[in-house]
Design an enzyme around this catalytic site. Structure first.
Site, PDB file in Angstrom:
ATOM      1  N   GLY A 106       1.031  -1.330   0.044  1.00  0.00           N
ATOM      2  CA  GLY A 106      -0.121   0.115   0.150  1.00  0.00           C
ATOM      3  C   GLY A 106       0.819   1.303  -0.029  1.00  0.00           C
ATOM      4  O   GLY A 106       2.028   1.260  -0.518  1.00  0.00           O
ATOM      5  N   ASP A 131      -8.170  -2.785   1.477  1.00  0.00           N
ATOM      6  CA  ASP A 131      -8.625  -1.715   1.446  1.00  0.00           C
ATOM      7  C   ASP A 131      -9.011  -0.886   0.137  1.00  0.00           C
ATOM      8  O   ASP A 131      -9.782   0.140   0.260  1.00  0.00           O
ATOM      9  CB  ASP A 131      -7.899  -0.813   2.558  1.00  0.00           C
TER      10      ASP A 131
HETATM   11  O1  F6P Z   1      -4.533  -4.429   5.139  1.00  0.00           O
HETATM   12  C1  F6P Z   1      -5.253  -3.273   5.441  1.00  0.00           C
HETATM   13  C2  F6P Z   1      -5.660  -3.377   6.860  1.00  0.00           C
HETATM   14  O2  F6P Z   1      -6.499  -4.538   6.556  1.00  0.00           O
HETATM   15  C3  F6P Z   1      -6.660  -2.353   7.397  1.00  0.00           C
HETATM   16  O3  F6P Z   1      -7.841  -2.335   7.004  1.00  0.00           O
HETATM   17  C4  F6P Z   1      -6.465  -2.911   8.865  1.00  0.00           C
HETATM   18  O4  F6P Z   1      -6.738  -1.507   9.675  1.00  0.00           O
HETATM   19  C5  F6P Z   1      -5.085  -3.175   9.039  1.00  0.00           C
HETATM   20  O5  F6P Z   1      -4.860  -3.646   7.701  1.00  0.00           O
HETATM   21  C6  F6P Z   1      -4.632  -3.957   9.965  1.00  0.00           C
HETATM   22  O6  F6P Z   1      -3.346  -4.707   9.811  1.00  0.00           O
HETATM   23  P1  F6P Z   1      -2.594  -5.340  10.807  1.00  0.00           P
HETATM   24  O7  F6P Z   1      -3.662  -6.027  11.997  1.00  0.00           O
HETATM   25  O8  F6P Z   1      -1.862  -6.553   9.965  1.00  0.00           O
HETATM   26  O9  F6P Z   1      -1.657  -4.277  11.564  1.00  0.00           O
END
Ligand code: F6P
Length: 335
Positions: A106, A131
């Site tokens: 991202g 996302d």
């Molecule tokens: O991949 C994006 C995302 O899924 C967000 O929507 C979410 O807040 C975040 O990653 C959580 O990621 P992690 O738990 O890996 O930090």
């Protein structure tokens, strides 16, 4: 095609997304096809700092497109944000004789790639996140699979909510972005959807739609909440207190990040992986591959990071409009 590339690296960084493996496969196969060697950097920028790599040939990516997750592992690296970390990463690139890097992830991944570009490493980014919040691209790898995974779970929830005439409050992922919540809400015919892009008024955006739906005869309700909106349990409590409905909360969580990628994700990932290698071979750097109106194009990373992507306002409006339409039951004697 210009060809100054002899060896490139590929990495995945940040939150993983279904389809990343298909992108890795496309990068490796496209590189090999053009006589370029490929090295897989494991654990994102952390792997670049620590020289954590594997040599990848065409066979090493056989059969991975159908698998969720990323075979290269993913991580978020605090060290890479420091000068010292970036110097170590560049040293690894030099040690491995990497002429370019393809990074899948991202915005954070693109910022890291841009830092490398500033230090003379050719880089291309590929948008991979469930996302769908990369502004320069209408689509990001993993989004379709995550939407379908969430919908599958919500369809199951709907069955039991309907039987018990309950109100379901479902939290989907999306810390800063409501694309997933909105799409899933539209797909499941939600009563209402709460997203971080909109300032929330609980009476106007939750209680009122439930009331409207109740007035036209609905007996169960589906409220979709993007995780970035706030405390989902508090929202549920408020619904319970105000409407006296029997409310249940379901947090879908990381389930949405896993699973076999859909065909849409595999195909998008394949085009993006191929195009990333093509750009490097053409001597381009500091670019991100994107989809715009079904065309694969590319942007300068800095420009891409500056762009803004709004939510689909029409979908938001439509969703609410369709949730409170009066349904006239069909006569049982009619044919
Ligand atoms: O991949 C994006 C995302 O899924 C967000 O929507 C979410 O807040 C975040 O990653 C959580 O990621 P992690 O738990 O890996 O930090």
């Amino acid at each position: 095609m210009e060809q100054t590339m002899r060896r490139i690296g590929v990495l995945t960084s940040g939150g993983d997304a279904p389809g990343m493996n298909a992108a890795i496969r496309a990068v490796v196969r496209a590189a090999v096809h053009h006589g370029v060697e490929c090295v897989g950097i494991r654990r994102g920028f952390t792997g670049l700092i620590n020289s954590d790599f594997i040599v990848m040939d065409a066979a090493s990516v056989s059969g991975i497109s159908r698998r969720g997750g990323t075979m290269l592992y993913s991580a978020r690296s605090d060290e890479f944000r420091t000068e010292a970390g970036q110097e170590k990463a560049v040293a690894t690139c030099k040690m491995l004789c990497l002429d370019g890097i393809v990074g899948i992830g991202g915005d954070g991944t693109f910022r890291g790639l841009h830092d490398l570009a500033q230090r003379g490493i050719a880089v291309v980014g590929i948008p991979g996140t469930i996302d769908n919040d990369i502004s320069c691209s209408t689509y990001t790898i993993g989004y379709d699979t995550a939407c379908n995974t969430a919908l599958d779970a919500i369809d199951k929830l709907r069955d039991t909510m309907q039987s018990h005439e309950r109100c379901s409050v479902v939290e989907v992922m999306g810390h800063n972005a409501g694309h997933l919540a909105l799409n899933v809400g539209m797909g499941c015919g939600a009563t209402t959807v709460l997203i971080p892009e909109k300032k929330i008024d609980l009476d106007r955006d939750v209680i009122e739609p439930i009331r409207e739906a109740r007035l036209v005869g609905r007996t169960h309700f589906m409220v979709i909440v993007a995780e970035g909106v706030g405390d989902t349990y508090e929202i549920a409590q408020r619904i319970k207190e105000t409407t006296a409905l029997d409310v249940r909360v379901t947090v879908l969580g990381h389930v949405q990040r896993g699973g076999a990628p859909t065909s849409r994700d595999r195909v998008a990932a394949t085009y993006m992986g191929y195009n990333a290698v093509r750009l490097l071979l053409e001597g381009k750097t500091d670019r991100v591959v994107c989809v715009q109106n079904d065309d694969y194009v590319d942007y300068d990373i800095t420009e891409a990071l500056r762009m803004k992507k709004g939510i689909d306002e029409q979908a938001y409006k439509l969703l609410r409009e369709l949730a409170s339409v009066t349904i006239i039951p069909r006569s049982s004697s009619g044919s």
